[in-house]
Design an enzyme around this catalytic site. Structure first.
Site, PDB file in Angstrom:
ATOM      1  N   SER A  13       2.109   4.880   3.005  1.00 64.02           N
ATOM      2  CA  SER A  13       2.984   5.531   2.031  1.00 64.02           C
ATOM      3  C   SER A  13       4.206   4.702   1.635  1.00 64.02           C
ATOM      4  CB  SER A  13       3.438   6.898   2.547  1.00 64.02           C
ATOM      5  OG  SER A  13       2.379   7.828   2.454  1.00 64.02           O
ATOM      6  N   TYR A  18       5.401  17.133  -0.372  1.00 65.36           N
ATOM      7  CA  TYR A  18       4.871  15.777  -0.286  1.00 65.36           C
ATOM      8  C   TYR A  18       3.391  15.757  -0.646  1.00 65.36           C
ATOM      9  CZ  TYR A  18       4.496  11.057   1.696  1.00 65.36           C
ATOM     10  OH  TYR A  18       4.304   9.709   1.876  1.00 65.36           O
ATOM     11  N   LYS A  26       4.260   3.738  -2.005  1.00 68.10           N
ATOM     12  CA  LYS A  26       4.748   4.604  -3.071  1.00 68.10           C
ATOM     13  C   LYS A  26       5.953   4.020  -3.797  1.00 68.10           C
ATOM     14  CE  LYS A  26       3.132   9.091  -1.290  1.00 68.10           C
ATOM     15  NZ  LYS A  26       2.186   8.630  -0.256  1.00 68.10           N
TER      16      LYS A  26
END
Length: 342
Positions: free
Chosen positions: A13, A122, A16
């Site tokens: 992640s 999320y 991102k």
């Protein structure tokens, strides 16, 4: 294996923030408007329904608001990961939809857990945002990131595919036992090789020095070593709170082997920028108000503090995400960093 400067990590992640930067590059060039409805660029987004629990079970309905591009970057689009949302997990199971981290296009068929713009939760917005960049620019998101971010910044060890020659540099996966000791992980959390699409929520490999170069570009308000990636106004605005009065709220885990509860900074008020999560309070001895931060499921973490001109990268390959031992060590590393330089 012991980690070193050349160790390659599955940053998951932490991809991102790089995907958001790709979108910001297009916005900086006037080619992307953050208030554009997602479905105007990616029509398939209009097929997603909101799921709610009703008296007779799970109800599906059209969203009452349209998701905008900024909602994808700020986790306010309605998309929610199944790791912290059992209803989403139930929907995926009942409809035989693979996880978005599979790299399969069918994995984009997540439902919306709420109407866009009404909550923070999320989820996989970054994967859709990466496809927006490709649709606008014409290049695949992998080629775009390589040509517009990695090569200009000298991020020579950041990639979407792990080369065979670099396999021995890849960090080993570990899992925390209840006793606190580590053991080899049985979870396969490698980014899928040659996927049907590269999801900017999870797709990248990188090293600590490479990712630090990326963060230094942000500390440089869009520029590093004379190379400008983003205009100053675009970079400054991107780090501001983009979700108004909404806040990041804790979420309980529904898959404990991969993640603990989603509460990255207990007791600290958190919003979200276009780049990452954002602190709305000074953390004593640590980051200032307006600092950006996030991490990957294998406990790779970063923070970016423009006020104090300080950024940090803390890399492991340990599950579960937000493991208490790792978070304790991350906090201590951060405190020591501020004690030395601030």
């Amino acid at each position: 294996m012991a980690a070193g400067e050349d160790t390659i990590f599955r940053i998951v992640s932490m991809s991102k923030a790089i995907g958001a930067t790709a979108a910001l590059i297009l916005a900086d060039r006037g080619r992307l408007d953050w208030d554009t409805p997602v479905e105007e660029i990616l029509p398939d987004f209009a097929k997603l329904v909101v799921i709610e629990n009703g008296p007779e079970g799970q109800v599906r309905r059209p969203p009452r608001t349209k998701a905008r591009l900024r909602h994808l970057a700020t986790h306010t689009s309605g998309l929610a990961y199944e790791f912290w949302d059992g209803e989403v997990g139930q929907y995926l199971s009942e409809n035989a939809i693979p996880s978005i981290v599979s790299g399969q296009k069918a994995g984009l068929g997540y439902p919306l857990a709420f109407d866009p713009g009404t909550r923070w939760q999320y989820g996989g917005g970054a994967d859709w945002l990466g496809m927006v960049v490709s649709a606008i620019d014409g290049r695949g998101i992998d080629r775009f990131c390589i040509e517009e971010i990695f090569e200009p910044l000298g991020m020579t060890s950041t990639s979407f595919e792990l080369n065979a020659a670099d396999a021995d540099r890849l960090g080993d996966l570990s899992a925390r036992k209840e006793s606190g000791e580590l053991e080899p992980s049985v979870l396969n959390l490698d980014p899928p090789a040659t996927p049907e699409f590269y999801g900017m929520g999870h797709a990248l490999y990188s090293t600590a020095p490479d990712y630090l170069r990326f963060l230094r570009m942000w500390l440089g308000i869009g520029s590093l070593d004379g190379v400008r990636i983003l205009g100053e106004t675009t970079a400054r605005d991107a780090l501001e709170n983009q979700i108004g009065r909404l806040r990041i709220e804790p979420r309980s885990t529904v898959f404990a082997p991969a993640t603990a509860d989603l509460d990255p900074m207990p007791g600290v008020e958190l919003s979200h920028s276009l780049m990452a999560a954002r602190t709305e309070q000074q953390v004593p001895g640590r980051r200032a108000v307006g600092s950006a931060f996030w991490g990957g499921v294998l406990n790779t973490h970063f923070w970016l503090d423009p006020t104090n001109d300080l950024a940090g990268v803390f890399m492991t390959q340990v599950t579960p995400f937000l493991d208490a031992y790792v978070m304790r060590d991350l906090a201590e590393f951060e405190r020591l960093s501020y004690a030395l330089v601030v």
